[in-house]
Enzyme design. Structure first.
Site, PDB file in Angstrom:
ATOM      1  N   GLU A 334       0.807  -1.218   0.000  1.00 18.09           N
ATOM      2  CA  GLU A 334       0.000   0.000   0.000  1.00 18.09           C
ATOM      3  C   GLU A 334       0.840   1.268   0.000  1.00 18.09           C
ATOM      4  OE1 GLU A 334      -4.085  -1.551   2.062  1.00 18.09           O
ATOM      5  OE2 GLU A 334      -2.467  -0.980   3.411  1.00 18.09           O
TER       6      GLU A 334
HETATM    7  N1  IFG Z   1      -4.425  -4.023   4.323  1.00 19.21           N
HETATM    8  C1  IFG Z   1      -3.197  -3.536   4.946  1.00 19.21           C
HETATM    9  C2  IFG Z   1      -3.048  -3.776   6.433  1.00 19.21           C
HETATM   10  C3  IFG Z   1      -4.376  -3.724   7.188  1.00 19.21           C
HETATM   11  C4  IFG Z   1      -5.373  -4.630   6.511  1.00 19.21           C
HETATM   12  C5  IFG Z   1      -6.639  -4.767   7.332  1.00 19.21           C
HETATM   13  C6  IFG Z   1      -2.074  -5.545   4.117  1.00 19.21           C
HETATM   14  C7  IFG Z   1      -0.827  -6.190   3.589  1.00 19.21           C
HETATM   15  C8  IFG Z   1      -5.638  -4.095   5.131  1.00 19.21           C
HETATM   16  N2  IFG Z   1      -2.069  -4.194   4.282  1.00 19.21           N
HETATM   17  O1  IFG Z   1      -3.032  -6.262   4.421  1.00 19.21           O
HETATM   18  O2  IFG Z   1      -2.163  -2.813   6.983  1.00 19.21           O
HETATM   19  O3  IFG Z   1      -4.842  -2.406   7.286  1.00 19.21           O
HETATM   20  O4  IFG Z   1      -7.456  -5.812   6.877  1.00 19.21           O
END
Ligand code: IFG
Length: 526
Positions: A334
């Protein structure tokens, strides 16, 4: 019809009776040989051969073990719940009633497997390494009544079915991740989670140590990271951080349960806590405020700044020195505020820094967008699709893939619309969704030896207490643990659901705050 003399009649009757008894005894023999182990062990073992006998642990039972740690662990669990003395001899020349032996195991058990033999005189667990003894002990405990996990003395009898179990894992990486950045968790809370993971032969603990909302491990060369960057959390609470001694204690405790710690410092995104701690890390020279919300993708280290790589090198250097395991996880997910070319530059440099500190790099599968990672790398797939071309390309070039598809393996997903905790962005995940997929044949172009294994991440935006951790991890984590350990040939939803139900009494005995999924039949009182 000619009438039989009384004597003749007696001979006929006795003969007939004899035939019937012979048939019954043969039948009993056949029935005994055909009896099977109870369908209770999670993960399902490779093979089980029951012999129809049983063994009941006597009050004067003794323990022997070729490994002090595993022998001590078993003694601790059994003494607490049986009330028996259970003297333990380490390196004994003669086997105890329960014997843990590092000789005589079949070669097929490998480094983590075991052979468990229960006879009318006792129990023998054989393995090639201590981890195998420990995993055999978990199976033995699951063959005993659930009350065996109670911290207080319970009435017996402590009876197990007789026969032989031969067992070893399908995948070498069977992990669980705990995010201690969104909400802070103490060493004791993590050690309790380790004890629960160990019941299901999980062998890696991935710790998400830094994020936008908090930095959770002391770094001597950058002290503000923990003291300031660790001073809050989602929702504005006090947060907290581990000293390096705390981290080492968790590493050692995990090792005593045969889990290897994988520390994660997420970058270049998810770095607000670090950027807030040191203005000089920011491209603008100005530190942002601490952040207590739950948005993602808004932060980035400054890729063009030389100090950034000094920071990464010193942080990862200190953590690598405290980490006996082979992996450093650099996150990489992200990074929406990092331009794609900058992202590739940064990830390439970070991967080189990991190697310079003698570790193999692990990252969320986003790192494959920066090209194939170095030899020994693992990419952790967290997508909701069944194809990811850059991951398949990296796998074709030797990168191993840890499977964590969010719509099956994310333990922070709600079970259903009524679940108070958790999120829904990847979908609703109840037990049968967590179990209903094959890590070895899930992602297009990533199969067989390219799959390192499976991991169940638990993100903690909405998770605050140990009871919350347990509610989300149980009963789904054992489903993932079975996918990581058991042969695909044993995969069967109905059989698994029955075995999962059998875990209820032992979680009850341990005080685990598990969710009573409506997909499972839980024994009364559990
Ligand atoms: N995606 C984000 C996490 C977390 C997650 C919550 C990943 C690799 C959503 N990154 O999962 O930091 O916020 O479900």
């Amino acid at each position: 019809m000619k009438r039989l003399s009384p004597r003749r009649l007696l001979v006929v009757v006795l003969t007939a009776l004899g035939l019937v008894c012979a048939g019954l005894s043969a039948g009993a023999g056949r029935a005994a040989a055909a009896s099977t182990f109870p369908n209770v062990v999670v993960p399902a073992p490779v093979s089980e051969t029951a012999d129809g006998t049983t063994f009941t642990l006597p009050a004067n039972a003794t323990l022997s073990s070729d490994d002090a740690n595993t022998g001590g662990y078993l003694a601790g669990v059994l003494r607490a719940s049986t009330g028996y003395v259970l003297p333990l001899t380490v390196g004994a020349t003669s086997p105890g009633t329960i014997a843990l032996s590092l000789t005589g195991a079949p070669a097929t058990v490998g480094a983590e497997g075991y052979q468990l033999t229960v006879s009318t005189s006792g129990v023998l667990i054989q393995a090639q390494q201590a981890a195998g003894l420990f995993h055999g002990v978990q199976t033995l405990l699951q063959l005993l009544p659930g009350a065996v996990m109670s911290p207080g003395v319970q009435p017996g009898p402590w009876t197990v079915p007789g026969g032989t179990i031969l067992d070893y894992p399908r995948f070498g990486y069977r992990g669980a991740m705990l995010d201690i950045a969104r909400h802070f968790f103490s060493v004791a809370q993590v050690e309790r989670y380790i004890d629960e993971l160990a019941l299901y032969k999980v062998n890696y603990l991935h710790l998400h140590l830094s994020d936008d909302q908090g930095w959770r491990i002391a770094v001597n060369s950058w002290p503000n990271l923990a003291t300031y960057g660790g001073s809050t959390e989602v929702g504005g609470g006090a947060g907290g951080y581990w000293t390096q001694a705390d981290y080492s204690a968790v590493v050692a405790y995990a090792a005593s349960r045969y889990l290897t710690v994988v520390p994660e410092i997420d970058m270049p995104g998810h770095t607000n806590a670090a950027l807030a701690s040191y203005a000089q890390l920011n491209c603008s020279g100005t530190a942002p405020a601490l952040y207590t919300g739950t948005n993602v993708g808004f932060s980035s280290l400054c890729v063009s700044l030389p100090l950034t790589y000094t920071f990464v090198d010193q942080v990862l250097g200190e953590i690598a020195a405290l980490t006996p395991g082979p992996y450093l996880h650099i996150g990489g997910d992200e990074a929406s505020s990092t331009p794609a070319s900058d992202y590739s530059t940064f990830i390439g440099k970070a991967e080189q820094i990991v190697a310079a500190h003698g570790k193999s790099v692990m990252g969320w599968h986003d790192i494959t967008n920066a090209g194939t990672p170095p030899a020994g790398a693992q990419a952790q797939f967290w997508g909701t699709t069944t194809s990811a071309p850059t991951v398949a390309a990296a796998a074709a070039n030797g990168t191993k893939v840890v499977m964590s598809p969010a719509n099956h393996a994310y333990l922070d997903m709600k079970y259903n619309r009524k679940t108070r905790l958790g999120q829904t962005w990847a979908g609703l995940v109840d037990v049968n969704t967590a179990y209903g997929w094959d890590p070895g044949n899930y992602l297009t172009g990533v199969t067989g030896s390219e799959v390192a294994g499976v991991e169940g991440p638990l993100w903690t935006e909405t998770i605050v207490t140990s009871a919350d951790i347990e509610y989300m991890a149980f009963p789904r984590l054992p489903a993932l643990a079975e996918l990581g350990w058991s042969p695909w040939s044993t995969h069967d939803q109905t059989a698994f659901d029955a075995r999962l139900g059998a875990q209820g009494p032992r979680w009850k005995a341990m005080g685990v705050n598990y969710y009573h999924s409506t997909q499972i039949t839980w024994p009364a009182g559990s």
